[in-house]
Enzyme design. Structure first.
Site, PDB file in Angstrom:
ATOM      1  N   GLU A   1      -6.093   7.047  -0.862  1.00 37.77           N
ATOM      2  CA  GLU A   1      -6.037   5.935  -0.025  1.00 37.77           C
ATOM      3  C   GLU A   1      -6.399   4.358  -0.244  1.00 37.77           C
ATOM      4  O   GLU A   1      -5.520   3.690  -0.832  1.00 37.77           O
ATOM      5  CB  GLU A   1      -6.300   5.829   0.909  1.00 37.77           C
TER       6      GLU A   1
ATOM      7  N   HIS B   1       1.713   4.273  -2.846  1.00 36.31           N
ATOM      8  CA  HIS B   1       1.358   5.625  -3.202  1.00 36.31           C
ATOM      9  C   HIS B   1       2.383   6.484  -3.620  1.00 36.31           C
ATOM     10  O   HIS B   1       2.529   7.508  -4.161  1.00 36.31           O
ATOM     11  CB  HIS B   1       1.707   6.204  -1.558  1.00 36.31           C
TER      12      HIS B   1
ATOM     13  N   HIS C   1       1.280  -1.046   0.199  1.00 31.40           N
ATOM     14  CA  HIS C   1       0.371  -0.019   0.172  1.00 31.40           C
ATOM     15  C   HIS C   1       0.717   1.045  -0.019  1.00 31.40           C
ATOM     16  O   HIS C   1       0.473   2.741  -0.548  1.00 31.40           O
ATOM     17  CB  HIS C   1      -0.917  -0.103   1.158  1.00 31.40           C
ATOM     18  N   GLU C   2       1.955   0.859   0.744  1.00 29.45           N
ATOM     19  CA  GLU C   2       2.327   2.345   1.259  1.00 29.45           C
ATOM     20  C   GLU C   2       3.816   2.608  -0.421  1.00 29.45           C
ATOM     21  O   GLU C   2       3.503   3.958  -0.907  1.00 29.45           O
ATOM     22  CB  GLU C   2       3.539   2.643   2.106  1.00 29.45           C
TER      23      GLU C   2
END
Length: 265
Positions: A188, A129, A125-126
């Site tokens: 997100e 980004h 997920h990070e």
């Protein structure tokens, strides 16, 4: 005249910075990747100076094992980058990735992410980004937002409008809740989709993403209403991830057939 100049500048910048995210969403990114990388590296160096770094060999080996598996599935421009992974001795259940090939993981996250699949969900997920250029988009959005507020203020000044300060405060709140926060929730959710795809391609179990957010929900205290939050609620995240699970499991099965079967402990 000031209002027209500011408005024209904002429009020109927005048109010049239009890009498309990995999920096909139109975005505005006004800065070059080199500029963002420079900012990311500088921020990471500052964090390393200000925060305690976890030196335990097994912990670092475990986190880097997961990072390496995920990085190997990134687009070519990122796999060729030299990535730095640092574990910070910090009790919060958090992780982050920055432009310039930087990943940070807090030791507190290891108490919530119970296995490699759950930790891969957070780290994927990070990194999502980063490859979606969300930091660039966020900085660009804030700059354009400030230009818009300046234009509004200039118009009120030129018109000698009464209660100008109160109106400007109202515009500021409207910008935050109507533009800034929903945009962050979009980031997100997009990072969740990218991260799920990435962890599956790396050979991790996609179900780990759902399990992770179930753990987060159990560990969390009171949260603000989703409308006032920069993050989707855990329930909404879980529902979205579950809706993508069939496709993710197909990617994971393909990864297994190609010999990608991480064993990070």
């Amino acid at each position: 005249m000031n209002k027209k100049i500011i408005a024209a500048t904002a429009i020109a910048l927005a048109l010049a910075g239009c890009k498309t995210s990995p999920t096909g969403r139109t975005q505005i990114a006004l800065y070059s990747e080199q500029q963002m990388d420079k900012m990311g590296v500088a921020s990471f160096e500052q964090m390393k100076q200000e925060q305690t770094i976890e030196r335990d060999v097994s912990t670092n080996r475990y986190v880097k094992c997961i990072a390496d598996a995920l990085i190997a599935q990134l687009p070519a421009q990122y796999t060729q980058q030299q990535w730095e992974v640092v574990v910070f001795k910090e009790s919060s259940a958090n992780a982050f990735a920055l432009p310039g090939g930087k990943i940070g993981v807090h030791t507190g996250l290891l108490k919530v992410a119970k296995n490699q699949h759950q930790l891969a969900a957070v780290m994927g997920h990070e990194v999502g980004h980063v490859i979606a250029q969300h930091a660039n988009e966020r900085v660009s959005q804030n700059n354009l937002l400030q230009l818009g507020l300046q234009a509004g203020n200039a118009a009120l000044e030129m018109g000698n409008v009464q209660y100008r300060n109160a109106i400007m405060q109202g515009l500021g709140l409207g910008a935050q809740y109507g533009i800034a926060l929903p945009f962050s929730r979009t980031h997100e959710s997009e990072a969740d989709v990218i991260g799920l795809d990435l962890m599956a391609k790396a050979g991790f179990k996609p179900e780990g993403a759902v399990e992770l957010w179930q753990n987060m929900e159990k560990a969390g205290g009171e949260r603000p209403m989703e409308f006032l939050s920069t993050h989707p609620s855990p329930q909404n995240r879980i529902a979205m991830l579950q809706s993508k699970m069939t496709q993710a499991n197909t990617l994971a099965a393909d990864a297994k057939r190609q010999g990608r079967n991480p064993s990070c402990r």
